[in-house]
Design an enzyme around this catalytic site. Structure first.
Site, PDB file in Angstrom:
ATOM      1  N   SER A   1      -4.042  10.021 -24.053  1.00 48.48           N
ATOM      2  CA  SER A   1      -2.284   9.967 -24.700  1.00 48.48           C
ATOM      3  C   SER A   1      -1.685  11.938 -24.191  1.00 48.48           C
ATOM      4  CB  SER A   1      -2.350   9.289 -25.731  1.00 48.48           C
ATOM      5  OG  SER A   1      -0.872  10.129 -25.961  1.00 48.48           O
TER       6      SER A   1
ATOM      7  N   HIS B   1      -1.811   7.816 -20.449  1.00 51.16           N
ATOM      8  CA  HIS B   1      -1.188   6.983 -20.926  1.00 51.16           C
ATOM      9  C   HIS B   1       0.271   7.448 -21.748  1.00 51.16           C
ATOM     10  CE1 HIS B   1      -0.204   3.901 -24.517  1.00 51.16           C
ATOM     11  NE2 HIS B   1      -0.734   4.932 -25.010  1.00 51.16           N
TER      12      HIS B   1
ATOM     13  N   ASP C   1       4.216   8.022 -24.065  1.00 54.29           N
ATOM     14  CA  ASP C   1       4.248   7.653 -25.223  1.00 54.29           C
ATOM     15  C   ASP C   1       6.013   7.646 -24.408  1.00 54.29           C
ATOM     16  OD1 ASP C   1       2.115   6.531 -26.588  1.00 54.29           O
ATOM     17  OD2 ASP C   1       1.516   8.418 -26.643  1.00 54.29           O
TER      18      ASP C   1
ATOM     19  N   MET D   1       9.345   7.199 -26.586  1.00 58.67           N
ATOM     20  CA  MET D   1       9.857   7.709 -27.911  1.00 58.67           C
ATOM     21  C   MET D   1      11.023   7.557 -27.864  1.00 58.67           C
ATOM     22  SD  MET D   1       7.102   8.478 -30.164  1.00 58.67           S
ATOM     23  CE  MET D   1       5.680   8.742 -29.908  1.00 58.67           C
TER      24      MET D   1
ATOM     25  N   HIS E   1       4.515   3.556 -22.606  1.00 56.27           N
ATOM     26  CA  HIS E   1       3.890   2.859 -23.894  1.00 56.27           C
ATOM     27  C   HIS E   1       5.372   3.080 -24.773  1.00 56.27           C
ATOM     28  CE1 HIS E   1       2.235   2.887 -28.250  1.00 56.27           C
ATOM     29  NE2 HIS E   1       2.939   1.736 -27.071  1.00 56.27           N
TER      30      HIS E   1
ATOM     31  N   MET F   1       7.882   3.027 -26.767  1.00 55.95           N
ATOM     32  CA  MET F   1       7.916   3.032 -28.096  1.00 55.95           C
ATOM     33  C   MET F   1       9.943   2.634 -28.320  1.00 55.95           C
ATOM     34  SD  MET F   1       5.378   4.611 -29.741  1.00 55.95           S
ATOM     35  CE  MET F   1       5.095   5.998 -28.277  1.00 55.95           C
TER      36      MET F   1
ATOM     37  N   MET G   1      -1.989  -1.450 -32.395  1.00 53.61           N
ATOM     38  CA  MET G   1      -1.646   0.050 -32.998  1.00 53.61           C
ATOM     39  C   MET G   1      -2.500   0.617 -34.009  1.00 53.61           C
ATOM     40  SD  MET G   1       0.511   1.512 -30.824  1.00 53.61           S
ATOM     41  CE  MET G   1       0.267   3.245 -32.374  1.00 53.61           C
TER      42      MET G   1
ATOM     43  N   PHE H   1       4.134   9.175 -34.229  1.00 52.54           N
ATOM     44  CA  PHE H   1       3.821  11.130 -34.232  1.00 52.54           C
ATOM     45  C   PHE H   1       2.470  10.393 -33.426  1.00 52.54           C
ATOM     46  CE2 PHE H   1       7.167  10.428 -36.954  1.00 52.54           C
ATOM     47  CZ  PHE H   1       8.012  11.911 -36.397  1.00 52.54           C
TER      48      PHE H   1
ATOM     49  N   ASP I   1      -4.537   2.667 -29.897  1.00 50.18           N
ATOM     50  CA  ASP I   1      -3.913   3.752 -30.009  1.00 50.18           C
ATOM     51  C   ASP I   1      -3.237   3.915 -31.010  1.00 50.18           C
ATOM     52  OD1 ASP I   1      -2.695   5.847 -29.169  1.00 50.18           O
ATOM     53  OD2 ASP I   1      -0.895   4.645 -28.661  1.00 50.18           O
TER      54      ASP I   1
ATOM     55  N   GLY J   1      -5.542  10.771 -27.934  1.00 53.75           N
ATOM     56  CA  GLY J   1      -5.015  11.921 -27.858  1.00 53.75           C
ATOM     57  C   GLY J   1      -5.848  13.156 -28.243  1.00 53.75           C
TER      58      GLY J   1
END
Length: 225
Positions: free
Chosen positions: A11, A36, A38, A40, A70, A72, A141, A147, A175, A197
């Site tokens: 990540s 990956h 993220d 958001m 991903h 979110m 998750m 975060f 993750d 990450g």
């Protein structure tokens, strides 16, 4: 569905986002199997990262790598077409974000992407029973999404174990807080897709960390399946 194989997907959330292409390419050069990303929206989770324009720019520079977004986000339906156009390979969305999980799964597949279904820590694992046949992967998750850099939640491992026991050929991703100190737990439970990450992006030797994660999973994957 063939037997699951180990895949490591760094990540880049905690990497230098002003240098996204170089950071991403560095991860691939150091042995990452996929990226990956993220996404958001500041609504589903209390943070904002980036959207499909950034993914598209990255895809234009990195032509062949497998990219998972991903999502979110509160309205996963809204971004299916833009993310497909941006070059996303797998669209992973949260079951908590929609009242029509089957519909989202269908639309993602129709848009030419693989389907990932994600669960937040407080979501009961049994909710995925109705959607498992529609998904290419289930993401458990191991932190509250939103975060990077959070502490790994060991009490999520029974979810992974349940999935592996009931769906031996399923791709199961973990993750959140995953690194050398927690990979054994993930591997023993049966996870085969590992998102890591800070442990990778912040490492002095990312290749060594990726190799360590892979060795741990490969050492236990055949046992769990």
């Amino acid at each position: 569905m063939s037997k699951p194989v180990c895949k490591i997907g760094p990540s880049i959330l905690n990497a230098d986002l002003s240098n996204l292409y170089n950071e991403s390419q560095k991860m691939l050069d150091n042995g990452a199997d996929y990226l990956h990303l993220d996404v958001m929206d500041g609504h589903f989770v209390p943070n904002i990262t980036f959207g499909h324009p950034v993914v598209k720019c990255l895809r234009n520079k990195i032509k062949s790598a497998f990219i998972e977004t991903h999502m979110m986000v509160s309205n996963p339906e809204q971004w299916i077409a833009p993310m497909s156009d941006a070059g996303t390979d797998q669209y992973t969305f949260h079951v908590e974000a929609t009242n029509d999980v089957p519909g989202v799964c269908r639309k993602v597949r129709e848009a030419g992407m693989k389907v990932g279904v994600a669960l937040k820590p407080k979501t009961d694992i049994l909710v995925v029973k109705d959607y498992i046949d529609m998904a290419d992967m289930v993401l458990i998750m191991t932190v509250e999404p939103g975060f990077g850099g959070q502490k790994f939640m060991s009490d999520m491992m029974p979810k992974v174990k349940w999935l592996r026991e009931n769906y031996p050929n399923l791709n199961i991703e973990v993750d959140g807080g995953v690194g050398p100190n927690s990979i054994e737990e993930c591997a023993k439970a049966g996870a085969n897709m590992i998102v890591s990450g800070t442990a990778v992006t912040g490492a002095v030797n990312p290749a060594e960390v990726i190799r360590q994660l892979r060795d741990s999973v490969n050492g236990l994957l055949n046992v769990s399946t």
